[in-house]
Write an enzyme that holds these catalytic residues in place. Structure first.
Site, PDB file in Angstrom:
ATOM      1  N   ARG A   1      18.752 -12.669  -0.838  1.00 21.30           N
ATOM      2  CA  ARG A   1      17.620 -11.897  -1.378  1.00 21.30           C
ATOM      3  C   ARG A   1      16.637 -12.829  -2.080  1.00 21.30           C
ATOM      4  O   ARG A   1      15.429 -12.654  -2.008  1.00 21.30           O
ATOM      5  CB  ARG A   1      18.110 -10.795  -2.337  1.00 21.30           C
ATOM      6  CG  ARG A   1      16.953 -10.099  -3.059  1.00 21.30           C
ATOM      7  CD  ARG A   1      17.258  -8.726  -3.651  1.00 21.30           C
ATOM      8  NE  ARG A   1      18.571  -8.617  -4.248  1.00 21.30           N
ATOM      9  CZ  ARG A   1      18.939  -9.140  -5.430  1.00 21.30           C
ATOM     10  NH1 ARG A   1      18.065  -9.836  -6.134  1.00 21.30           N
ATOM     11  NH2 ARG A   1      20.164  -8.974  -5.885  1.00 21.30           N
TER      12      ARG A   1
ATOM     13  N   TYR B   1      -5.178   3.585   5.353  1.00 20.49           N
ATOM     14  CA  TYR B   1      -3.914   3.947   5.988  1.00 20.49           C
ATOM     15  C   TYR B   1      -3.261   5.089   5.198  1.00 20.49           C
ATOM     16  O   TYR B   1      -3.115   5.003   3.980  1.00 20.49           O
ATOM     17  CB  TYR B   1      -2.991   2.729   6.042  1.00 20.49           C
ATOM     18  CG  TYR B   1      -1.650   3.047   6.643  1.00 20.49           C
ATOM     19  CD1 TYR B   1      -1.526   3.330   7.995  1.00 20.49           C
ATOM     20  CD2 TYR B   1      -0.506   3.082   5.870  1.00 20.49           C
ATOM     21  CE1 TYR B   1      -0.304   3.647   8.560  1.00 20.49           C
ATOM     22  CE2 TYR B   1       0.734   3.387   6.424  1.00 20.49           C
ATOM     23  CZ  TYR B   1       0.821   3.674   7.764  1.00 20.49           C
ATOM     24  OH  TYR B   1       2.028   3.983   8.322  1.00 20.49           O
TER      25      TYR B   1
ATOM     26  N   ASP C   1      -6.106  -5.594   2.610  1.00 21.22           N
ATOM     27  CA  ASP C   1      -5.154  -5.295   3.679  1.00 21.22           C
ATOM     28  C   ASP C   1      -5.774  -5.834   4.967  1.00 21.22           C
ATOM     29  O   ASP C   1      -6.766  -5.307   5.466  1.00 21.22           O
ATOM     30  CB  ASP C   1      -4.915  -3.775   3.752  1.00 21.22           C
ATOM     31  CG  ASP C   1      -3.824  -3.407   4.763  1.00 21.22           C
ATOM     32  OD1 ASP C   1      -3.700  -4.104   5.779  1.00 21.22           O
ATOM     33  OD2 ASP C   1      -3.123  -2.397   4.525  1.00 21.22           O
TER      34      ASP C   1
ATOM     35  N   LYS D   1       2.394  -4.427  12.987  1.00 18.45           N
ATOM     36  CA  LYS D   1       1.257  -4.281  13.886  1.00 18.45           C
ATOM     37  C   LYS D   1       0.983  -5.608  14.607  1.00 18.45           C
ATOM     38  O   LYS D   1       1.824  -6.054  15.355  1.00 18.45           O
ATOM     39  CB  LYS D   1       0.049  -3.776  13.102  1.00 18.45           C
ATOM     40  CG  LYS D   1       0.376  -2.641  12.104  1.00 18.45           C
ATOM     41  CD  LYS D   1       0.862  -1.355  12.755  1.00 18.45           C
ATOM     42  CE  LYS D   1       1.480  -0.372  11.780  1.00 18.45           C
ATOM     43  NZ  LYS D   1       0.670  -0.020  10.631  1.00 18.45           N
TER      44      LYS D   1
HETATM   45  C1  LIG Z   1       0.919   0.534   9.326  1.00 20.83           C
HETATM   46  C2  LIG Z   1       0.088   0.135   8.181  1.00 20.83           C
HETATM   47  C3  LIG Z   1       0.635  -0.006   6.898  1.00 20.83           C
HETATM   48  C4  LIG Z   1       2.092   0.314   6.611  1.00 20.83           C
HETATM   49  O1  LIG Z   1       2.955  -0.606   7.225  1.00 20.83           O
HETATM   50  P1  LIG Z   1       4.440  -0.248   7.769  1.00 20.83           P
HETATM   51  O2  LIG Z   1       4.852  -1.543   8.375  1.00 20.83           O
HETATM   52  O3  LIG Z   1       4.305   0.868   8.737  1.00 20.83           O
HETATM   53  O4  LIG Z   1       5.249   0.122   6.581  1.00 20.83           O
HETATM   54  C5  LIG Z   1      -0.203  -0.430   5.883  1.00 20.83           C
HETATM   55  N1  LIG Z   1      -1.506  -0.703   6.099  1.00 20.83           N
HETATM   56  C6  LIG Z   1      -2.058  -0.573   7.329  1.00 20.83           C
HETATM   57  C7  LIG Z   1      -3.495  -0.886   7.522  1.00 20.83           C
HETATM   58  C8  LIG Z   1      -1.286  -0.158   8.404  1.00 20.83           C
HETATM   59  O5  LIG Z   1      -1.856  -0.010   9.616  1.00 20.83           O
END
Ligand SMILES: *Cc1c(COP(=O)(O)O)cnc(C)c1O
Length: 380
Positions: free
Chosen positions: A49, A101, A173, A198
């Protein structure tokens, strides 16, 4: 021996972990599954961890690609965001993009609000609207640019200046564009967040999240949160993400080129009312996007004449899958109002224009002409 230049993102991505396993010289860095390590050998590792060799290779690479001091890998994008939000205390106030999101909205609205961390949602494509929303309690600004699902573009440099002047932590983000196309830390951000599920992962087979801090002190604070709360990425998945990063520059180029082609085609269809893609000259964020990013990415949204037609398209698509998520090699389409943004209250969705006629397309790496043919038969 002359020094070989390895500054380009493509070369650095491909070379992640190469030659780093000194014991074997393996080209692919191994997966260290061990949860714990013998004391007294001073290898720098004691418990996974707190630190793991495979995760170290990944986290170092993530920091390097984003141009930050420290990278941290989490078990999902939401795990990364939740750990980050735990940096704040009761009484603190956050400013967050309204074109956001849905999961980020949900954790702030339904969990952190109860813990006393309040949030205001602002149009971050209007820097003056952000400035007007800052209060004495505001501690940070979180921006998604391009926005989700409407692809609005926020001026990262201007917002960075604003955050610096107001003493706010500036978080971007960067899930939609990745460091291949946009490096927010170079433009004034303090922290970059990713859902690595993604584009960074890129194959719809991995759930992961990332934080990158601009400087050491902030990196140390985020590491404290990661180690304390424990939402780390497993060694196996770290290895998978390293493998994915090696083709990230290639993939992003192709995603962008295909998305532009599909966006132009959609624009010419009479059944399509509007197309949202920053690569289109008509997009309000087009010029800004050209200044702060090296490409427009693979995400686009479009509005059709009515919800019945949107339903028909989702039913008739053959090549493109009707599925949540984005950024994989496979093209995916969603109805944001119902899926990704279902947790945003109806009235708020209507105000933002996220209605049942709005479709979001993650343009994958299939032949773009064949994607267009699938869209054509679905629209017909
Ligand atoms: C999918 C997404 C998240 C969340 O991520 P997960 O891997 O699904 O927990 C956060 N921000 C954006 C822009 C996303 O597309």
């Amino acid at each position: 021996m002359s020094r070989i230049v390895r500054n380009s993102l493509s070369t650095r991505s491909v070379q992640i972990g190469v030659g780093r396993d000194e014991q074997t010289g393996g080209i692919s860095f191994p997966i260290y599954h061990s949860a714990t390590y013998r004391h007294g050998q001073s290898t720098g590792y004691d418990y996974t961890r707190s630190g793991n060799p495979t995760r170290d290779i990944l986290e170092e690479a993530l920091a390097e690609l984003e141009g930050g001091a420290r990278g941290l890998a989490f078990s999902s994008g939401m795990a990364a965001l939740t750990s980050l939000f735990l940096h704040f205390s009761s009484g603190d106030h956050l400013l967050v993009s309204e074109d956001l999101y849905g999961g980020t909205y949900r954790v702030l609205d339904q969990i952190f609000a109860k813990l006393g961390v309040s949030t205001s949602y602002v149009d971050t494509t209007a820097t003056d609207a952000v400035a007007a929303a800052v209060t004495a309690k505001t501690k940070a600004l979180l921006v998604e640019t391009p926005g989700n699902p409407l692809l609005g573009i926020a001026d990262i440099r201007a917002l960075g200046d604003l955050c610096k002047a107001a003493g706010l932590l500036f978080i971007v983000d960067n899930t939609f564009l990745t460091p291949v196309l946009q490096r927010p830390l170079e433009l004034g951000a303090d922290i970059v967040v990713h859902s690595a599920t993604k584009y960074l992962g890129g194959h719809s087979d991995l759930c992961a999240g990332v934080l990158v801090a601009k400087d050491e002190a902030l990196g140390e604070r985020l590491y404290f949160l990661q180690n304390s709360t424990g939402a780390i990425l497993s060694p196996q998945d770290c290895w998978l993400l390293i493998r994915s990063l090696k083709t990230l520059p290639l993939r992003m180029q192709r995603h962008s080129a295909s998305a532009l082609q599909v966006a132009h085609w959609l624009q010419r269809q009479p059944q399509v009312d509007s197309v949202y893609y920053p690569g289109l000259a008509e997009h309000p964020g087009h010029e800004l996007s050209k200044q702060q990013a090296d490409g427009f990415g693979g995400m686009l949204s479009f509005r059709v004449a009515g919800p019945e037609l949107a339903e028909q398209i989702l039913e008739k698509l053959q090549l493109i899958s009707f599925a949540e998520s984005l950024g994989g090699v496979e093209s995916l389409m969603t109805l944001p109002a119902v899926q990704t943004h279902g947790d945003i209250p109806e009235a708020e969705r209507q105000r933002l224009g996220i209605c049942n006629s709005l479709l979001r397309l993650s343009v994958g790496l299939e032949e773009p002409d064949e994607l267009i043919a699938d869209l054509a038969q679905a629209l017909d």
